[in-house]
Write an enzyme that holds these catalytic residues in place. Structure first.
Site, PDB file in Angstrom:
ATOM      1  N   SER A 152      36.150  10.464 -87.600  1.00 15.62           N
ATOM      2  CA  SER A 152      35.462  11.742 -88.367  1.00 15.62           C
ATOM      3  C   SER A 152      33.787  11.372 -88.672  1.00 15.62           C
ATOM      4  CB  SER A 152      36.203  12.212 -89.529  1.00 15.62           C
ATOM      5  OG  SER A 152      36.152  13.769 -89.600  1.00 15.62           O
TER       6      SER A 152
ATOM      7  N   ASP B 231      39.742  19.807 -81.510  1.00 17.42           N
ATOM      8  CA  ASP B 231      39.896  19.233 -82.862  1.00 17.42           C
ATOM      9  C   ASP B 231      40.036  20.064 -84.020  1.00 17.42           C
ATOM     10  OD1 ASP B 231      38.225  17.967 -85.251  1.00 17.42           O
ATOM     11  OD2 ASP B 231      38.471  16.225 -83.999  1.00 17.42           O
TER      12      ASP B 231
ATOM     13  N   HIS C  94      43.250  15.839 -85.368  1.00 13.01           N
ATOM     14  CA  HIS C  94      42.039  15.003 -85.847  1.00 13.01           C
ATOM     15  C   HIS C  94      42.159  13.847 -86.387  1.00 13.01           C
ATOM     16  CE1 HIS C  94      38.171  15.140 -87.312  1.00 13.01           C
ATOM     17  NE2 HIS C  94      38.480  14.908 -88.614  1.00 13.01           N
TER      18      HIS C  94
END
Length: 518
Positions: free
Chosen positions: A256, A363, A412
């Site tokens: 991330s 995502d 994610h």
């Protein structure tokens, strides 16, 4: 003689008591010292936590709650096991906390930053991992972050040990190709997407009144510091005595915001190691950090009550963080446009170090940037159309990336999931693809012909979310039940017939996709 014998016996007992008393005092001092100071290594053996923590609930966070635990992480009762193994001289699977020797390089609140290390003696492979967690970009957002997720701004509550999962695991069964590397987990406590270089030179740009004219301050009344890029540099310095100068391969990885941090820092890390005389090849592994610009059109001067788009947050944050971007990318844009280098599809072509991109085509954090929450209460037809288009746009943005693993799934983060080996694209798992990439890079370095039939550019060809049969399951937030995509769409209020979706036809289509390899 009897009297002398009694005297000798009493003296012996007294000596034993004194020695035990000294040992107890020394132990107390040692414990007190290691618990209070932050300038050196932490030596206690307290609770173990799983490193796959956190959901920050914003673009660039460290993942949804599904399968990764909540914001505080999952504490394990690992004291007895870790301490017992250390006492017995056995190898443990835990990474141990080390605070930076340079105590001037800190988290947001001024506490010393640090890293967790699991050494593998004799290994010349190093895996450095940057944690994710989005960012803060104003006094209001930083104060809120400090109040709600303090561990992302302070080291004061960090546990002494962590246990890695996925690619951070020391178990060969879970991590077949990197379990025997030196593994370094760098906690994210700078809130700057790993770009900050120190105190902000000026206050945030939002107009202020009265007391708000003061510089940004945290709950303790001290100025926030943003040193993400400097933290990485200091970690590498502290790893020199551990042998990183002798490394053959250094993999800078992250999820991330940490994945975006890899893109922003990999050239700087390669340059630092080269200056140290290391001959290591520095590689990047970017997991769920390849974001696209938002479709929302908002002014950078929008009121605080309105949430900023990701790029607006980056634009404002760069000034607050005194952030830096790679030089070659910065040269492409005029002053004030450096924020564009935070987006992988604009930055990638300027990098000289090899990079592997891991990116779900749908995502969840990219969707949250558009205020779309799959599994929430409702979903409009326009939002469903955006979701479908997102997959195509992400796929197009990855077309020139040499090494990529991109499943058509709604999720994610991937590389730190304990079941990361189960996800596949066209029959190849991510660990296998990384191994193929590794072999290819080694062959190229040694002027050999790369092996055939070992793929590492893997992008799903099916178009719809969850069309890959290995996708993580969708979970209804209200009931916590696992649902298929069509069940989820119905639960969120969409009319399947109106959308042109036929449940039976889609089931037949999915079966065809599976038989054709996704």
């Amino acid at each position: 003689m009897k009297i002398l014998g009694h005297v000798a016996f009493l003296l012996l007992l007294g000596g034993i008591w004194c020695q035990n008393n000294r040992n107890a005092k020394a132990s107390g001092k040692s414990t007190k010292k290691s618990g209070g100071g932050q300038g050196g290594d932490a030596v206690q053996a307290p609770p173990v936590v799983d490193v796959t923590q956190t959901s920050t609930g914003n673009t660039g966070g460290t993942g949804s709650n599904r399968g990764t635990g909540g914001p505080g992480g999952t504490a394990e009762a690992g004291l007895g096991g870790a301490a017992g193994a250390q006492a017995a001289g056995q190898q443990t699977d835990d990474m141990r906390l080390h605070f930076l020797k340079n105590t001037q390089v800190t988290c947001n609140d001024g506490t010393v930053a640090g890293f967790y290390l699991k050494e593998f003696r004799g290994s010349r492979r190093w895996l450095l991992f940057l944690e994710g967690g989005w960012c803060c970009y104003s006094r209001e957002t930083c104060d809120s972050r400090y109040q709600n997720i303090p561990r992302l701004m302070s080291s004061s509550g960090w546990p002494q040990t962590k246990r890695g999962t996925g690619i951070l695991s020391s178990q060969a069964e879970e991590n077949p190709h990197w379990h025997n590397a030196n593994i370094v987990f760098i906690p994210y406590c700078s809130s700057d997407v790993w770009s900050g270089t120190g105190l902000a030179p000026t206050p945030p740009p939002r107009p202020r009144q009265g007391r708000e004219k003061e510089r940004d301050r945290n709950a303790n009344g001290t100025e926030y510091t943003f040193m993400g890029s400097q933290i990485i540099r200091e970690v590498i310095k502290d790893l020199i005595p551990k042998g990183i100068k002798l490394a053959k391969v250094v993999m800078l990885s992250g999820t991330s915001a940490g994945g975006t941090g890899v893109l922003l820092n990999i050239e700087r890390v390669a340059s630092q190691l080269e200056q140290l005389g290391a001959e290591a090849q520095v590689r990047g592994l970017v997991d769920s950090g390849w974001f696209l610009e938002s479709k929302q059109q908002k002014s950078p001067n929008c009121p605080e009550t309105v949430s900023y788009s990701p790029e607006d947050a980056i634009k404002i944050g760069l000034r607050l963080w005194n952030g830096v971007v790679p030089q070659r990318c910065r040269q492409l844009y005029k002053r004030g446009e450096e924020w564009q280098c935070f987006f992988g599809h604009k930055l990638y072509s300027t990098l000289t170090s090899p990079v592997f991109v891991v990116q779900w085509l749908f995502d969840e954090e990219q969707l949250r940037g558009e205020n779309i929450y799959v599994g929430g209460q409702s979903l409009s037809e326009e939002q469903w159309q955006y979701i479908q288009n997102l997959g195509s746009e992400l796929k197009n943005s990855l077309s020139d990336v040499t090494a990529v693993f991109a499943p058509s799934c709604l999720s994610h983060t991937l590389i730190t999931k304990s079941n990361w080996m189960s996800f596949q694209v066209r029959g190849t798992s991510l660990p296998r693809a990384l191994h193929c990439w590794d072999r290819n890079l080694e062959a190229t370095r040694n002027n050999r012909t790369p092996a055939k039939g070992c793929p590492f550019h893997l992008v799903d060809t099916c178009q719809r979310p969850q069309c890959n049969p290995t996708c993580p399951p969708l979970v209804d937030r209200a009931t916590q039940q696992e649902l298929t995509l069509l069940q989820m769409l119905v639960a969120m209020g969409l009319d399947l017939k109106k959308l042109g979706l036929n449940p039976q036809g889609d089931a037949d289509s999915l079966a065809s996709m599976v038989s054709n390899g996704g």
